[in-house]
Design an enzyme around this catalytic site. Structure first.
Site, PDB file in Angstrom:
ATOM      1  N   GLY A  84      -7.337   3.281  11.825  1.00  0.00           N
ATOM      2  CA  GLY A  84      -5.963   2.983  11.402  1.00  0.00           C
ATOM      3  C   GLY A  84      -5.036   4.150  11.714  1.00  0.00           C
ATOM      4  O   GLY A  84      -3.868   3.952  12.090  1.00  0.00           O
TER       5      GLY A  84
ATOM      6  N   SER B 253      -0.401  14.193   5.714  1.00  0.00           N
ATOM      7  CA  SER B 253      -0.677  15.268   6.685  1.00  0.00           C
ATOM      8  C   SER B 253      -1.692  16.249   6.114  1.00  0.00           C
ATOM      9  O   SER B 253      -2.537  16.783   6.838  1.00  0.00           O
ATOM     10  CB  SER B 253       0.625  16.000   7.034  1.00  0.00           C
TER      11      SER B 253
ATOM     12  N   PHE C  81      -4.600  -4.240   3.265  1.00  0.00           N
ATOM     13  CA  PHE C  81      -5.720  -3.331   2.994  1.00  0.00           C
ATOM     14  C   PHE C  81      -5.390  -2.595   1.700  1.00  0.00           C
ATOM     15  O   PHE C  81      -4.355  -1.922   1.612  1.00  0.00           O
ATOM     16  CB  PHE C  81      -5.839  -2.363   4.179  1.00  0.00           C
TER      17      PHE C  81
ATOM     18  N   GLU D 151      -1.806   6.084   5.223  1.00  0.00           N
ATOM     19  CA  GLU D 151      -3.116   6.183   5.900  1.00  0.00           C
ATOM     20  C   GLU D 151      -3.608   7.633   5.959  1.00  0.00           C
ATOM     21  O   GLU D 151      -4.205   8.079   6.931  1.00  0.00           O
ATOM     22  CB  GLU D 151      -3.076   5.497   7.259  1.00  0.00           C
ATOM     23  N   GLY D 152      -3.341   8.358   4.876  1.00  0.00           N
ATOM     24  CA  GLY D 152      -3.743   9.759   4.752  1.00  0.00           C
ATOM     25  C   GLY D 152      -2.564  10.666   5.057  1.00  0.00           C
ATOM     26  O   GLY D 152      -2.037  10.663   6.170  1.00  0.00           O
TER      27      GLY D 152
ATOM     28  N   GLU E 250      -4.237   3.461  -5.422  1.00  0.00           N
ATOM     29  CA  GLU E 250      -4.023   3.094  -6.837  1.00  0.00           C
ATOM     30  C   GLU E 250      -3.070   4.102  -7.450  1.00  0.00           C
ATOM     31  O   GLU E 250      -2.858   5.172  -6.866  1.00  0.00           O
ATOM     32  CB  GLU E 250      -5.358   3.149  -7.590  1.00  0.00           C
TER      33      GLU E 250
ATOM     34  N   SER F 122      -4.503  10.064  -2.298  1.00  0.00           N
ATOM     35  CA  SER F 122      -5.289  10.947  -1.426  1.00  0.00           C
ATOM     36  C   SER F 122      -6.731  11.040  -1.911  1.00  0.00           C
ATOM     37  O   SER F 122      -7.671  11.063  -1.121  1.00  0.00           O
ATOM     38  CB  SER F 122      -4.665  12.345  -1.420  1.00  0.00           C
TER      39      SER F 122
ATOM     40  N   TRP G 202       1.444   0.408  -3.621  1.00  0.00           N
ATOM     41  CA  TRP G 202       2.031   0.666  -2.291  1.00  0.00           C
ATOM     42  C   TRP G 202       1.310  -0.128  -1.202  1.00  0.00           C
ATOM     43  O   TRP G 202       0.966   0.401  -0.138  1.00  0.00           O
ATOM     44  CB  TRP G 202       1.968   2.163  -1.940  1.00  0.00           C
ATOM     45  N   ILE G 203       1.066  -1.405  -1.456  1.00  0.00           N
ATOM     46  CA  ILE G 203       0.300  -2.199  -0.488  1.00  0.00           C
ATOM     47  C   ILE G 203       1.226  -2.831   0.553  1.00  0.00           C
ATOM     48  O   ILE G 203       2.070  -3.674   0.229  1.00  0.00           O
ATOM     49  CB  ILE G 203      -0.552  -3.276  -1.212  1.00  0.00           C
TER      50      ILE G 203
HETATM   51  N1  CAA Z   1     -16.517   7.874   8.352  1.00  0.00           N
HETATM   52  C1  CAA Z   1     -17.657   7.615   7.671  1.00  0.00           C
HETATM   53  N2  CAA Z   1     -17.958   8.151   6.467  1.00  0.00           N
HETATM   54  C2  CAA Z   1     -17.045   8.993   5.928  1.00  0.00           C
HETATM   55  C3  CAA Z   1     -15.836   9.326   6.579  1.00  0.00           C
HETATM   56  C4  CAA Z   1     -15.590   8.716   7.830  1.00  0.00           C
HETATM   57  N3  CAA Z   1     -14.463   8.947   8.511  1.00  0.00           N
HETATM   58  N4  CAA Z   1     -15.153  10.188   5.803  1.00  0.00           N
HETATM   59  C5  CAA Z   1     -15.902  10.396   4.692  1.00  0.00           C
HETATM   60  N5  CAA Z   1     -17.046   9.676   4.784  1.00  0.00           N
HETATM   61  C6  CAA Z   1     -18.158   9.630   3.835  1.00  0.00           C
HETATM   62  C7  CAA Z   1     -18.800  10.995   3.699  1.00  0.00           C
HETATM   63  O1  CAA Z   1     -19.738  11.215   4.742  1.00  0.00           O
HETATM   64  C8  CAA Z   1     -19.437  10.875   2.349  1.00  0.00           C
HETATM   65  O2  CAA Z   1     -20.643  10.133   2.418  1.00  0.00           O
HETATM   66  P1  CAA Z   1     -22.119  10.849   2.394  1.00  0.00           P
HETATM   67  O3  CAA Z   1     -22.197  11.584   1.096  1.00  0.00           O
HETATM   68  O4  CAA Z   1     -23.051   9.698   2.499  1.00  0.00           O
HETATM   69  O5  CAA Z   1     -22.151  11.752   3.586  1.00  0.00           O
HETATM   70  C9  CAA Z   1     -18.451  10.025   1.569  1.00  0.00           C
HETATM   71  O6  CAA Z   1     -17.695   9.305   2.540  1.00  0.00           O
HETATM   72  C10 CAA Z   1     -17.522  10.838   0.702  1.00  0.00           C
HETATM   73  O7  CAA Z   1     -16.835  11.736   1.552  1.00  0.00           O
HETATM   74  P2  CAA Z   1     -16.245  13.118   1.068  1.00  0.00           P
HETATM   75  O8  CAA Z   1     -17.256  13.842   0.261  1.00  0.00           O
HETATM   76  O9  CAA Z   1     -15.680  13.784   2.260  1.00  0.00           O
HETATM   77  O10 CAA Z   1     -15.109  12.605   0.066  1.00  0.00           O
HETATM   78  P3  CAA Z   1     -13.834  13.322  -0.515  1.00  0.00           P
HETATM   79  O11 CAA Z   1     -13.629  12.872  -1.906  1.00  0.00           O
HETATM   80  O12 CAA Z   1     -13.898  14.791  -0.241  1.00  0.00           O
HETATM   81  O13 CAA Z   1     -12.630  12.634   0.312  1.00  0.00           O
HETATM   82  C11 CAA Z   1     -11.058  12.346   2.061  1.00  0.00           C
HETATM   83  C12 CAA Z   1     -12.485  12.659   1.668  1.00  0.00           C
HETATM   84  C13 CAA Z   1     -11.017  12.536   3.568  1.00  0.00           C
HETATM   85  C14 CAA Z   1     -10.064  13.295   1.417  1.00  0.00           C
HETATM   86  C15 CAA Z   1     -10.736  10.885   1.679  1.00  0.00           C
HETATM   87  O14 CAA Z   1     -10.681  10.723   0.279  1.00  0.00           O
HETATM   88  C16 CAA Z   1      -9.455  10.369   2.289  1.00  0.00           C
HETATM   89  O15 CAA Z   1      -9.424  10.016   3.470  1.00  0.00           O
HETATM   90  N6  CAA Z   1      -8.363  10.275   1.479  1.00  0.00           N
HETATM   91  C17 CAA Z   1      -7.102   9.676   1.937  1.00  0.00           C
HETATM   92  C18 CAA Z   1      -7.104   8.200   1.722  1.00  0.00           C
HETATM   93  C19 CAA Z   1      -6.075   7.496   2.522  1.00  0.00           C
HETATM   94  O16 CAA Z   1      -5.982   7.626   3.737  1.00  0.00           O
HETATM   95  N7  CAA Z   1      -5.270   6.662   1.837  1.00  0.00           N
HETATM   96  C20 CAA Z   1      -4.304   5.866   2.510  1.00  0.00           C
HETATM   97  C21 CAA Z   1      -4.225   4.536   1.873  1.00  0.00           C
HETATM   98  S1  CAA Z   1      -4.310   3.172   2.932  1.00  0.00           S
HETATM   99  C22 CAA Z   1      -2.763   2.922   3.564  1.00  0.00           C
HETATM  100  O17 CAA Z   1      -1.912   3.753   3.543  1.00  0.00           O
HETATM  101  C23 CAA Z   1      -2.645   1.615   4.239  1.00  0.00           C
HETATM  102  C24 CAA Z   1      -1.289   1.036   4.395  1.00  0.00           C
HETATM  103  O18 CAA Z   1      -0.952   0.069   3.744  1.00  0.00           O
HETATM  104  C25 CAA Z   1      -0.407   1.483   5.502  1.00  0.00           C
END
Ligand code: CAA
Length: 380
Positions: free
Chosen positions: A242, A366, A123, A363-364, A127, A132, A156-157
């Protein structure tokens, strides 16, 4: 309220526990030291149905509930968090995302192989400048009619080089911000797709983490998941589930370290008695046990919410936030109980302490979980 597991859930937990002890424990220290991917073990987990646990059997999965998945994650993580993250990413980010939002053709072509463990997936959201802050995608997928042209770098994939299928988040319509983001299915070997060097990590060293580079990679339109501009929502919805998997991983790391420390405290003697008879140690164990039990019910509740079709954004975020904190604190205390031996690799707890740290980051972080939780409680 009923806290009793079904007979099937008990059986799955036992199967995961047995597998962890017979197949993951041997060699876990060496794999950590040499950063060796557990290829054989992943193959066997596929045969046992652990790689697509929640996927409908029609698509090669085990058709189980989220709680069974969480129980499995917990047991595997007690022994080997490097192997459990491979399971987690394949199940909750790749298979769940494809089954829930993919087209019938995508499910036929990719999900069946991913769910049976024949191949594994990755997934790709993060970048160099979008960890975050996930809306700030610099990777672009330019619309060329019947295909996209993908350019950029992902960082970091997990499963970076061992995956065969990659779900890549990229910006198509820059002017639309996050509403212009798409999720594309990219296959290993597509011209212009390059796997960057392996990261040399603090923990989960048996899992392979890479950067990925895309140089004019041609992706057919039918590889887009969902409608045009659905990519960011796809990523958020997928990550919400996740986080339950990673919370279960954190719970397992904590529980595994606690078990080792408890057993050790009943054998190791100091000042004429087993160290468990000293209140300084007994009280540590009492705190660890209480916190792990509290984390366990947050994790199971989040899984239950998902299985009931309740909103699980907040329960998953709370479970991950708390369980990862418990994993960190418990493993630090486990090393302390082991004393000098805790600092030595053969006793496992130093590895668990290193592995625990990532559960507060991927996956986000804390801090991101606190954004999700606070926004949710304040809008009510
Ligand atoms: N479900 C559905 N829609 C969602 C949602 C959810 N859980 N969370 C946000 N959205 C939607 C919002 O509703 C919004 O859409 P609308 O305008 O249509 O309502 C849109 O997404 C944008 O949301 P925000 O305005 O809340 O966006 P933001 O810029 O403030 O960011 C955030 C929100 C929660 C901080 C988000 O950026 C986030 O989760 N960041 C962390 C990312 C992350 O977890 N990265 C980990 C990488 S993957 C990984 O680690 C995998 C691995 O290999 C182990």
């Amino acid at each position: 309220m009923n806290f009793t597991l079904t007979e099937e859930q008990e059986m799955i937990r036992q199967a995961a526990r047995d597998f962890a002890h017979t197949e993951l424990l041997p060699g876990v220290i060496e794999r950590d030291e040499t950063q060796q991917f557990p290829s054989e073990q992943v193959k066997k987990m596929g045969e046992l149905g652990f790689m697509g646990m929640m996927v409908d059997p029609e698509y090669g999965g085990s058709g189980l509930d989220t709680l069974s998945y969480v129980l499995t994650m917990e047991e595997l993580s007690k022994v080997d968090a490097s192997s459990s993250v491979i399971v987690s990413v394949n199940n909750s980010l790749v298979c769940w995302g494809l089954e829930t939002f993919g087209s019938e053709e995508q499910k036929e072509k990719y999900l069946k192989k991913l769910a049976s463990g024949e191949i594994i997936g990755a997934f790709c959201l993060s970048e160099p400048e979008a960890g975050s802050d996930a809306t700030s995608q610099k990777t672009t997928a330019i619309d060329k009619g019947d295909h996209y042209v993908l350019n950029g770098t992902k960082n970091w994939i997990t499963n970076g080089s061992s995956a065969s299928v990659y779900l890549v988040i990229a910006q198509t319509h820059i002017e639309k911000g996050y509403k212009g983001i798409n999720a594309l299915i990219v296959e290993k070997g597509m011209p212009g797709f390059e796997i960057g060097p392996k990261e040399n990590k603090l923990g989960i060293r048996g899992s392979d983490t890479h950067s990925l580079i895309f140089n004019d990679v041609k992706i057919p339109k039918e590889n887009r998941i969902g409608g045009d501009g659905f990519g960011f929502k796809f990523a958020m919805k997928t990550l919400a589930g996740g986080r339950i998997g990673i919370a279960a991983q954190a719970l397992g790391i904590a529980a595994g370290a606690y078990e080792l420390a408890k057993n050790y405290s009943k054998e190791r003697r100091a000042f004429g008695t087993e160290i468990s008879n000293h209140q300084a140690i007994a009280f540590k164990l009492a705190d660890m046990h209480t916190q792990i039990e509290a984390a366990r019910y947050l994790v199971y509740k989040a899984a239950w919410d998902k299985d009931q079709d309740n909103d699980y954004d907040i329960s998953g975020a709370m479970a991950k936030l708390y369980a990862s904190q418990v994993a960190m604190e418990t493993t630090v205390e486990a090393v302390q109980i082991f004393g000098g031996n805790g600092f030595v690799k053969e006793y496992h707890v130093e590895r668990m302490m290193r592995d625990a740290k990532i559960t507060q980051i991927y996956e986000g972080t804390s801090e991101i979980q606190k954004i999700v939780i606070s926004r949710s409680i304040l809008k009510k």
